[in-house]
Design a protein around this motif. Sequence first.
Motif, PDB file in Angstrom:
ATOM      1  N   LEU A 501     -63.740  -1.160  12.920  1.00 56.91           N
ATOM      2  CA  LEU A 501     -63.181   0.032  13.572  1.00 56.91           C
ATOM      3  C   LEU A 501     -63.043  -0.179  15.068  1.00 56.91           C
ATOM      4  CD1 LEU A 501     -64.977   3.097  11.895  1.00 56.91           C
ATOM      5  CD2 LEU A 501     -62.682   2.236  11.476  1.00 56.91           C
ATOM      6  N   SER A 502     -64.082  -0.760  15.666  1.00 56.24           N
ATOM      7  CA  SER A 502     -64.088  -0.978  17.122  1.00 56.24           C
ATOM      8  C   SER A 502     -62.977  -1.927  17.541  1.00 56.24           C
ATOM      9  CB  SER A 502     -65.442  -1.513  17.579  1.00 56.24           C
ATOM     10  OG  SER A 502     -66.482  -0.627  17.218  1.00 56.24           O
ATOM     11  N   THR A 503     -62.830  -3.035  16.799  1.00 54.26           N
ATOM     12  CA  THR A 503     -61.829  -4.033  17.194  1.00 54.26           C
ATOM     13  C   THR A 503     -60.403  -3.548  16.947  1.00 54.26           C
ATOM     14  OG1 THR A 503     -62.145  -5.095  15.042  1.00 54.26           O
ATOM     15  CG2 THR A 503     -63.323  -6.041  16.921  1.00 54.26           C
ATOM     16  N   THR A 504     -60.184  -2.849  15.814  1.00 52.04           N
ATOM     17  CA  THR A 504     -58.833  -2.341  15.558  1.00 52.04           C
ATOM     18  C   THR A 504     -58.463  -1.272  16.583  1.00 52.04           C
ATOM     19  OG1 THR A 504     -59.754  -0.784  13.940  1.00 52.04           O
ATOM     20  CG2 THR A 504     -58.825  -2.832  13.092  1.00 52.04           C
ATOM     21  N   THR A 505     -59.431  -0.432  16.943  1.00 49.14           N
ATOM     22  CA  THR A 505     -59.179   0.579  17.973  1.00 49.14           C
ATOM     23  C   THR A 505     -58.881  -0.098  19.309  1.00 49.14           C
ATOM     24  OG1 THR A 505     -60.605   2.198  16.893  1.00 49.14           O
ATOM     25  CG2 THR A 505     -60.137   2.559  19.229  1.00 49.14           C
ATOM     26  N   LEU A 506     -59.655  -1.145  19.609  1.00 46.97           N
ATOM     27  CA  LEU A 506     -59.421  -1.892  20.852  1.00 46.97           C
ATOM     28  C   LEU A 506     -58.019  -2.489  20.864  1.00 46.97           C
ATOM     29  CD1 LEU A 506     -60.542  -2.973  23.530  1.00 46.97           C
ATOM     30  CD2 LEU A 506     -61.464  -4.935  22.272  1.00 46.97           C
ATOM     31  N   ALA A 507     -57.584  -3.016  19.702  1.00 49.50           N
ATOM     32  CA  ALA A 507     -56.241  -3.601  19.607  1.00 49.50           C
ATOM     33  C   ALA A 507     -55.171  -2.532  19.839  1.00 49.50           C
ATOM     34  CB  ALA A 507     -56.048  -4.253  18.245  1.00 49.50           C
ATOM     35  N   LEU A 508     -55.361  -1.372  19.191  1.00 49.12           N
ATOM     36  CA  LEU A 508     -54.389  -0.286  19.344  1.00 49.12           C
ATOM     37  C   LEU A 508     -54.357   0.247  20.773  1.00 49.12           C
ATOM     38  CD1 LEU A 508     -55.159   1.629  16.029  1.00 49.12           C
ATOM     39  CD2 LEU A 508     -52.982   0.577  16.599  1.00 49.12           C
ATOM     40  N   VAL A 509     -55.540   0.473  21.349  1.00 52.08           N
ATOM     41  CA  VAL A 509     -55.621   1.001  22.721  1.00 52.08           C
ATOM     42  C   VAL A 509     -55.011   0.005  23.701  1.00 52.08           C
ATOM     43  CG1 VAL A 509     -57.207   1.624  24.590  1.00 52.08           C
ATOM     44  CG2 VAL A 509     -57.587   2.511  22.301  1.00 52.08           C
ATOM     45  N   ALA A 510     -55.334  -1.292  23.523  1.00 54.76           N
ATOM     46  CA  ALA A 510     -54.788  -2.316  24.424  1.00 54.76           C
ATOM     47  C   ALA A 510     -53.267  -2.391  24.299  1.00 54.76           C
ATOM     48  CB  ALA A 510     -55.408  -3.669  24.096  1.00 54.76           C
ATOM     49  N   GLY A 511     -52.785  -2.323  23.064  1.00 57.90           N
ATOM     50  CA  GLY A 511     -51.336  -2.380  22.846  1.00 57.90           C
ATOM     51  C   GLY A 511     -50.606  -1.205  23.469  1.00 57.90           C
ATOM     52  N   PHE A 512     -51.107  -0.002  23.226  1.00 64.96           N
ATOM     53  CA  PHE A 512     -50.461   1.185  23.792  1.00 64.96           C
ATOM     54  C   PHE A 512     -50.638   1.250  25.311  1.00 64.96           C
ATOM     55  CE2 PHE A 512     -50.566   2.848  19.388  1.00 64.96           C
ATOM     56  CZ  PHE A 512     -49.249   3.258  19.299  1.00 64.96           C
ATOM     57  N   ALA A 513     -51.755   0.705  25.816  1.00 74.38           N
ATOM     58  CA  ALA A 513     -51.963   0.676  27.274  1.00 74.38           C
ATOM     59  C   ALA A 513     -50.895  -0.188  27.945  1.00 74.38           C
ATOM     60  CB  ALA A 513     -53.354   0.145  27.600  1.00 74.38           C
ATOM     61  N   VAL A 514     -50.517  -1.289  27.291  1.00 79.20           N
ATOM     62  CA  VAL A 514     -49.449  -2.137  27.830  1.00 79.20           C
ATOM     63  C   VAL A 514     -48.135  -1.357  27.863  1.00 79.20           C
ATOM     64  CG1 VAL A 514     -48.034  -4.182  27.381  1.00 79.20           C
ATOM     65  CG2 VAL A 514     -50.509  -4.318  27.138  1.00 79.20           C
ATOM     66  N   LEU A 515     -47.869  -0.619  26.784  1.00 83.21           N
ATOM     67  CA  LEU A 515     -46.629   0.168  26.707  1.00 83.21           C
ATOM     68  C   LEU A 515     -46.596   1.269  27.769  1.00 83.21           C
ATOM     69  CD1 LEU A 515     -43.982   0.555  25.148  1.00 83.21           C
ATOM     70  CD2 LEU A 515     -45.212   2.070  23.573  1.00 83.21           C
ATOM     71  N   SER A 516     -47.774   1.704  28.247  1.00 84.87           N
ATOM     72  CA  SER A 516     -47.828   2.768  29.258  1.00 84.87           C
ATOM     73  C   SER A 516     -47.254   2.310  30.602  1.00 84.87           C
ATOM     74  CB  SER A 516     -49.270   3.254  29.453  1.00 84.87           C
ATOM     75  OG  SER A 516     -50.057   2.270  30.077  1.00 84.87           O
ATOM     76  N   PHE A 517     -47.021   1.000  30.756  1.00 82.83           N
ATOM     77  CA  PHE A 517     -46.397   0.484  31.980  1.00 82.83           C
ATOM     78  C   PHE A 517     -44.871   0.496  31.900  1.00 82.83           C
ATOM     79  CE2 PHE A 517     -50.649  -1.416  32.195  1.00 82.83           C
ATOM     80  CZ  PHE A 517     -50.982  -1.137  33.513  1.00 82.83           C
ATOM     81  N   SER A 518     -44.349   1.115  30.839  1.00 85.11           N
ATOM     82  CA  SER A 518     -42.891   1.223  30.690  1.00 85.11           C
ATOM     83  C   SER A 518     -42.298   1.993  31.864  1.00 85.11           C
ATOM     84  CB  SER A 518     -42.557   1.936  29.370  1.00 85.11           C
ATOM     85  OG  SER A 518     -41.186   2.259  29.316  1.00 85.11           O
TER      86      SER A 518
END
Length: 567
Positions: A501-518
């Motif tokens: 759960l922790s790692t998948t959440t980290l992957a999702l949060v990291a991925g969406f955080a990158v998209l937040s620089f759009s």
Amino acid sequence: GVPLTMAFTEVSISDMATLTPLMLLVIFLVAGLSLRSVLGSVITAFIVILSVIGMMGVAGWMKFILNAATFNSFLMLSALTIAHCVHIMSTQRINMRLGKNKKEAIDESLRVNLQPVFMTAITTAIGFLTMHFSEAPPFRQLGYMMAFGNLILLFHAVVTLPALLVILPSKVKNTGSSKAENLMTKLSEFVIRKRKVLLIGNGALIIFLSLGMTKITLDDTWTKYFDKRFEIRKHSDFVQNNLTGLDTIEYSIPSGSPDGINDPEYWKKLEKLANRIRQEPNVNHVTTLSDTIKRLNKAMNEGNPKFYSIPESRELAAQYLLLYELSVPFGLDLNDRINVDKSSTRFTVTLQNASNDDVRELDKIIQDYFDKELPEFKTQGTGLSMIFSHFSKRNIDSMLVGTTAALILISFLLIIALKNVKLGLLSLIPNLFPAAMGFGLWGYLQGEVGVALSVVAAMTLGIVVDDTVHYLSKYLRGRREQGLDPEQATTYAFKNVGFALSTTTLALVAGFAVLSFSGFKVNADMAMLTAITIAIALFIDLFFLPTLLMAIDKVKFKQNNKLKVNT
């Protein structure tokens, strides 16, 4: 409208060229580190490719257009794919460390994860299908693509992935437990030891953050959809700061009869309306033919300021209007300001540095003025700015209906899957409150919610259910299959699913955080709030849901034990 349309295309191309590769790289790095396997990352990447190709194929058959909203679909599906793959592969590796061979470990992983993975895929698809209620076709298409993509992903996660894991070599040492499992065991011991403090403290935190939603205002400014790396933003800022406004509201003011606009009373009422609107803040200019008639009257009387007024006779007003129409350059006429039978004129209000809320508020003021002072002029405001101003509000209203329907349906499915009405209803807390807390935190920090954020609750609902389903399924497995008490079942759940759960959440949060620089504010805000909501969901599932389960389940456990002793 033309440069705005072009800018939507430019921002899509820009994000695809820079943020998409970066987001995928971050997600795969997190997945690789969590599995500590290069082969695991390669297999995950292959499943991602298959799932995305399937989804894009469906989108192609449905003739969808890739735009600033729908291009996010393959990024989101990639993140969700990694979540499923990590859950299945991490359970396989846990069983192999306990001494099972590769095939037995995969069989056990599928047995344990099939129901939660199936439920996650279905509930996520339902969550995205609620975007059907969105007023924006691109968001509706995004919802359809993600719903179909999740079903395709489900097939590859439970059929293609296990087949690849059986065929490809996998070396996992029989060590009993990993450092990650030991870390999760210690974390569960902390949660069990401090459960009363965590239950009360996190309950108060949930209430406090959720109350932040009261500080949210529904507003948007379309000229600020793009950041300053795009030409349209630089130019629109310059125009608004130095020249005129970019927001306009158009009204077709009726006179009530053909050729009725030549009536001096009509022009006087139009002038009265224009003067009233000019008093409002943000109003930069009012374009009305009553001003033109006044200027013509002044010009035909040797420029005498006393004649800057509406002519007293209908015939004179008609002659001035005809004279003006004959004087415009060849090929031009007044059809953009007057309709053919001269029964209505166009009335344009230009606003400067106005938000969507300002546009809606001004239109409301004008409509109220029509009702009280000029009921015969009553007409609806139109134009691109009016579309934008009502779009976000209507989107949120419609999405609330969709999200509520999805929440009821998902809760019903969880009750069936968990075979427990109490736990199914209890699952509403970790499913519903992350979005409420996320919006509340946004309310405290930003305060403004626009069109992009109206779909976040529906979009994250299915993703948030992922964590809840996996945790509850492992907890119930510990209680039912292992015969563990609530505390032991909590440790069992943490050990078997906590790290995944922790790692998948980290992957999702990291991925969406990158998209937040759009550079596109709609995507950036949506990605940021989604990342916040998913992170909060993990926090609730690890530090609040276990304490709540232990508090409720402990009572039942004690009653059952007492019954056995008496028997």
